[in-house]
Every structure is written in structure tokens, then in C-alpha cells.
Design an enzyme around this catalytic site. Sequence first.
Site, PDB file in Angstrom:
ATOM      1  CE  LYS A  53      -3.889  -2.349   2.052  1.00 11.84           C
ATOM      2  NZ  LYS A  53      -4.738  -2.802   3.178  1.00 11.84           N
ATOM      3  CD  GLN A  97      -3.689  -4.526   6.569  1.00 15.78           C
ATOM      4  OE1 GLN A  97      -3.359  -3.455   5.626  1.00 15.78           O
ATOM      5  NE2 GLN A  97      -4.155  -5.630   6.029  1.00 15.78           N
ATOM      6  CG  ASP A 120      -9.971  -0.271   4.603  1.00 17.22           C
ATOM      7  OD1 ASP A 120      -9.642  -0.296   3.310  1.00 17.22           O
ATOM      8  OD2 ASP A 120      -9.190  -0.529   5.402  1.00 17.22           O
TER       9      ASP A 120
END
Length: 285
Positions: A53, A97, A120
Site C-alpha cells: 500500500k 490493517q 476502507d
Amino acid sequence: MSANVIDGKAIAKEVRAELKVRAEILEKNGLKPGLAVIIVGDDPAAKIYVRNKVKACSEVGIHSEVHNFPEDTLQDDVQCCIQELNENPFIHGILVQLPLPQHFDANRIMTSIAVEKDVDGFHLYNVGALVTGNTVFSPCTPHGIMIMLNKKHIPIEGQHAVMVGRSNIVGKPMALMLLEKGATVTICTSKTRDLAMYTKNADILVVATGRPRMISKEMVKSGATVIDVGINRLPDGKLVGDVDFASVKEKAGFITPVPGGVGPMTITMLLCNTIEAAERVYGVI
Ligand code: NDP
């Protein structure tokens, strides 16, 4: 018949080039998009995802920073960090994460992220927005799949879409997005009796189970679009999806490979959501 293989890498490259231009426009106007990634613990796969990422961010011109916490960190310490990032004007997207350690309440962590920085799309507000058709940020994997279907001009309205898997990050949001576009959607799970009865009737079949090659040629309708989300490492080290690619390719109309299908699109959509968040701050969208 051999299916048209959807090249996720090529589509991701095309989308990233467009995103780079959008990031440059923002930067010219004094606003560099910024993403903060929080990682708790030492999960090797999670660390690789974070590294990828960060690399992708730098390629399109997004500032990124990683906040690493040891496995035994208190949830309150991570929430303090999120609070600071919520208030940081140089950060437009925040992601935590997964997986989080057992002693964490993932929902509480996700809901402490500012809604407008939840790139997200896992904050309960953003989940509700998606359910009601008022999407703020679409979760990255299903968002990437929608872009692939769109780029390949695959019709959705009126089609029968079958989603195998009901996770919060893939299955449920994917089903909602297909529903929003007018598909008739069936969701199958590990409890579904006679799975093949449903999959054989799918015009669009999306599979996210984490069960290597569980979808065989016999389970697929001729000419169907088959999207394979699964990423499974076999004992011999080979990476395979949830679909038996070699045989299903002979029957499907369109199919995504693993690797090189859905995977490259997921990170691309994270970049897209971060740039969108920055554009909202600047009033571009
Ligand atoms: P989860 O484990 O959270 O969910 C799996 C789902 O599959 C569950 O709903 C489960 O049903 C269902 N399932 C399991 N076995 C069967 C079966 N035999 N028949 C029907 N349904 C079944 O997984 P995720 O959604 O997080 O991930 C799925 C896969 O996708 C994994 O391989 C993961 O690595 C990959 N992935 C790939 C991404 C990418 O970018 N390419 C992004 C995210 C995930 P039940 O609910 O009843 O248990």
C-alpha cells in the site's frame, strides 16, 4: 469456448494513471493527499499488504505514513493515535490493517475513525450509507470489481448475480453494490444446501470463500462472468483462487485470474478513495 480473461493488472494500471493526474492537480493547488496506515502486531501477511500500500501510494503521489504498534498495545493507545490522525489536516485517509489482535474490539476501532477519512469504508456509518444507497466510500475489493465489470461493459441490471461468501469486507458489500445496480442477487454461504444449484444459474458469479479451487466447471453456467476474489497459498507455494481457473476458463464468458485479477484492483481503490477524500476537502467533488 475460452473465456475472455479480465486483466486486473492492466485495468489497475490504467486507473492508477488517472489517479496520478488527479493527485497532481490537488498538489498544484497546495493539497497533497495523505494516507495513514495503522498496523498492530507482527502478522507477516499484514506487513506485506502494508508495504504494498505504501509503495502504491508513492507511485501515484499520495503521502503515506505507517503507525506500527506492538501486539500487546492497549486499544486506547491505538484510539488516541486515530484521534490525532482524525484532526491532522495532512491526512485524508486512515486505515487500520486487519487482522487486529484478539483483545481489540474491531468495531470500536473502526468507528473511532472520522467518517470522512474512513477510506476502507468499514465505519458503521459508511456501512449504513452503502446499505441505503448513499455511499461515501465503497469498500475497496467490491469497488474494484465493479470498476472491472464496468470497464469490460458487462451488463449488471437484470442479471442474476450470485455472491458466494458473506464477509463484511467482501461478500456483503459486493452483494449490495450489485443490488444497487439492478442485479437480482443471491448470497450463498457455507450453510447453503446444494451450492451448485445457485452458481449454475449465475450470470455473474463472485466467489470469496478462501477455499482453493472450490468452484468447478460443472458449477458454472456457460458464458457466465466469473470473478474470483480468493487468494490461497497451496502447500507447494503456488497461489490459487477459489475458482478452478483452468477448467472454468473453458466455459465462462469472462473470468478473473489469480494472481493478477481482483488483487491489483483492491489497492488501486484504496488510492482512489484517498484521493476522493482529499478532493472533498478541497471542494473538487
Ligand atoms: P471470510 O473467511 O471472512 O469469509 C468467507 C466466506 O465464505 C464466509 O461467508 C463463509 O460462509 C463462506 N464459505 C466458506 N466456505 C464455503 C463453502 N464451502 N461454500 C459456500 N460458502 C463458503 O473471508 P473473506 O471474505 O475475508 O475472504 C475470502 C477470500 O478472499 C480469502 O481467500 C481472502 O484471502 C480473499 N481476499 C482477497 C482480496 C483481494 O483483494 N483479492 C481482498 C479480501 C479477501 P459462512 O459465513 O457461513 O462461514
